[in-house]
Design an enzyme around this catalytic site. Structure first.
Site, PDB file in Angstrom:
ATOM      1  N   ASN A  13       0.874  -1.172   0.000  1.00 26.63           N
ATOM      2  CA  ASN A  13       0.000   0.000   0.000  1.00 26.63           C
ATOM      3  C   ASN A  13       0.912   1.224   0.000  1.00 26.63           C
ATOM      4  OD1 ASN A  13      -1.783   2.053   0.572  1.00 26.63           O
ATOM      5  ND2 ASN A  13      -2.285   1.357   2.642  1.00 26.63           N
ATOM      6  N   TRP A  14       1.003   1.869  -1.164  1.00 31.50           N
ATOM      7  CA  TRP A  14       1.951   2.982  -1.290  1.00 31.50           C
ATOM      8  C   TRP A  14       1.419   4.267  -0.666  1.00 31.50           C
ATOM      9  CZ3 TRP A  14       4.148   2.504  -7.017  1.00 31.50           C
ATOM     10  CH2 TRP A  14       4.770   1.251  -7.149  1.00 31.50           C
ATOM     11  N   LYS A  15       0.153   4.275  -0.295  1.00 29.25           N
ATOM     12  CA  LYS A  15      -0.462   5.465   0.327  1.00 29.25           C
ATOM     13  C   LYS A  15      -0.238   6.699  -0.569  1.00 29.25           C
ATOM     14  CE  LYS A  15      -0.009   3.211   4.741  1.00 29.25           C
ATOM     15  NZ  LYS A  15       0.045   3.294   6.175  1.00 29.25           N
ATOM     16  N   HIS A  25      -9.399   1.353   5.000  1.00 27.95           N
ATOM     17  CA  HIS A  25      -8.121   1.476   5.714  1.00 27.95           C
ATOM     18  C   HIS A  25      -8.287   2.411   6.920  1.00 27.95           C
ATOM     19  CE1 HIS A  25      -3.984   2.584   6.597  1.00 27.95           C
ATOM     20  NE2 HIS A  25      -3.646   1.441   6.005  1.00 27.95           N
ATOM     21  N   GLU A  68      -6.587   4.751   8.014  1.00 26.75           N
ATOM     22  CA  GLU A  68      -6.342   6.179   7.730  1.00 26.75           C
ATOM     23  C   GLU A  68      -7.573   6.827   7.081  1.00 26.75           C
ATOM     24  OE1 GLU A  68      -2.651   5.513   5.701  1.00 26.75           O
ATOM     25  OE2 GLU A  68      -1.749   4.967   7.620  1.00 26.75           O
ATOM     26  N   GLU A 110      -5.503  -4.986  10.730  1.00 23.49           N
ATOM     27  CA  GLU A 110      -4.450  -3.994  10.951  1.00 23.49           C
ATOM     28  C   GLU A 110      -4.718  -3.241  12.248  1.00 23.49           C
ATOM     29  OE1 GLU A 110      -2.333  -2.739   7.165  1.00 23.49           O
ATOM     30  OE2 GLU A 110      -4.178  -1.604   7.163  1.00 23.49           O
ATOM     31  N   GLY A 159       2.554   2.000  10.871  1.00 19.39           N
ATOM     32  CA  GLY A 159       3.524   3.087  10.726  1.00 19.39           C
ATOM     33  C   GLY A 159       4.313   3.394  11.984  1.00 19.39           C
ATOM     34  N   SER A 179       3.355  -2.376  10.410  1.00 19.46           N
ATOM     35  CA  SER A 179       4.806  -2.469  10.620  1.00 19.46           C
ATOM     36  C   SER A 179       5.408  -3.819  10.230  1.00 19.46           C
ATOM     37  CB  SER A 179       5.163  -2.110  12.061  1.00 19.46           C
ATOM     38  OG  SER A 179       4.796  -0.761  12.328  1.00 19.46           O
ATOM     39  N   GLY A 209       2.885  -1.145   4.321  1.00 17.11           N
ATOM     40  CA  GLY A 209       2.962   0.266   3.963  1.00 17.11           C
ATOM     41  C   GLY A 209       4.415   0.681   3.742  1.00 17.11           C
ATOM     42  N   GLY A 210       5.028   1.205   4.791  1.00 20.06           N
ATOM     43  CA  GLY A 210       6.390   1.753   4.710  1.00 20.06           C
ATOM     44  C   GLY A 210       7.379   0.869   3.967  1.00 20.06           C
TER      45      GLY A 210
HETATM   46  P1  PGA Z   1       2.916   0.112   7.707  1.00 16.80           P
HETATM   47  O1  PGA Z   1       1.459   0.374   7.074  1.00 16.80           O
HETATM   48  O2  PGA Z   1       3.433  -1.169   7.091  1.00 16.80           O
HETATM   49  O3  PGA Z   1       3.731   1.315   7.308  1.00 16.80           O
HETATM   50  O4  PGA Z   1       2.737  -0.020   9.171  1.00 16.80           O
HETATM   51  C1  PGA Z   1       0.570  -0.682   6.887  1.00 16.80           C
HETATM   52  C2  PGA Z   1      -0.730  -0.173   6.332  1.00 16.80           C
HETATM   53  O5  PGA Z   1      -1.106   0.967   6.643  1.00 16.80           O
HETATM   54  O6  PGA Z   1      -1.391  -0.872   5.566  1.00 16.80           O
END
Ligand code: PGA
Length: 239
Positions: free
Chosen positions: A6-8, A91, A93, A165, A171, A207, A228-229
């Site tokens: 997930n590149w956000k 998600h 966010e 999640e 994050g 994470s 994500g990251g």
């Molecule tokens: P993260 O994000 O791997 O940076 O914790 C995961 C996500 O938001 O799907």
């Protein structure tokens, strides 16, 4: 095993092309399902890069209607028409910053499933909810609208995936403990059984990185990871 990036809100089109190209080349022989979700502005370029590879391309959101006066929105049939394979919905966010509710997240999932897109519905508790022992209750409340829609509309679940999640793990660099992930994933699998529904694959997110992936992926009830990251660097993502 599903490995979903997930590149956000990261990467310009040219950065996306470079990242996607490297992922396609490093992931060529992988036995995993490799899926990436770039931002809207890079979709067409990334689709072009990933054509005829084993990497699938998705989006980070979708609207619940198929067309109409919804300024700024994109529908599931539109995504299907350009060759998108999957969508991420609900998600944390989106829930935290953009007013997403469990009901709207599920409506998005329903419209994506109807368009035959693979659909990752994200759910998870906050640290406050975990601290008061409300984790299972919160997850149930996030899934309840799904059951109502599935039963009402006789929806096919073949393309549904769930991403667990925990909000506090996203994050932060601190993934959930193995035993907590196992407990929640087993709870979710049982929950689908109890509803008389086919068990979807359940991904863990929060994470995930090369250092903890072996341990997390060794849990029987973990069918993949939403990343994500660590998905923004081809080497760490593929590792
Ligand atoms: P993260 O994000 O791997 O940076 O914790 C995961 C996500 O938001 O799907």
């Amino acid at each position: 095993m599903y490995i979903v990036g997930n590149w956000k809100m990261n990467t310009t089109p040219s950065e996306s092309v470079a990242l996607a190209s490297e992922i396609c080349s490093l992931g060529k022989t992988s036995k995993c399902q490799i899926w990436i979700a770039p931002p809207w502005t890079s979709i067409s370029e990334v689709l072009r890069v990933c054509a005829n590879t084993n990497v699938l391309v998705g989006t980070q959101n979708v609207h619940w209607k198929s067309s109409g006066a919804y300024t700024g929105e994109v529908s599931a049939p539109m995504l299907k028409a350009v060759g998108i394979d999957f969508v991420i919905v609900g998600h944390s966010e989106r829930r935290q910053y953009f007013g997403e509710t469990s009901e709207t997240a599920v409506q998005r999932a329903v419209s994506a499933l109807k368009a035959e897109l693979q659909t990752i519905l994200c759910i998870g508790e906050t640290s406050e909810q975990r601290d008061i022992g409300a984790t299972n209750q919160v997850l149930e409340s996030q899934l309840d609208p799904l059951v109502e829609h599935i039963k009402r509309e006789d929806l096919n679940l073949d393309k549904l995936l769930i991403a667990y999640e925990p909000v506090w793990a996203i994050g932060t660099g601190n993934a959930a403990e193995t035993k907590d992930i196992e407990e929640v994933h087993n709870f979710l699998k049982n929950w689908f059984n109890e509803q008389g529904l086919k068990q979807p694959p359940i991904l863990y997110g929060g994470s995930v990185k090369p250092e903890n992936f072996a341990e997390i992926s060794s849990i029987d009830s973990v069918n993949g990871a939403l990343i994500g990251g660590a998905s923004l660097k081809a080497t760490s993502f593929i590792e």
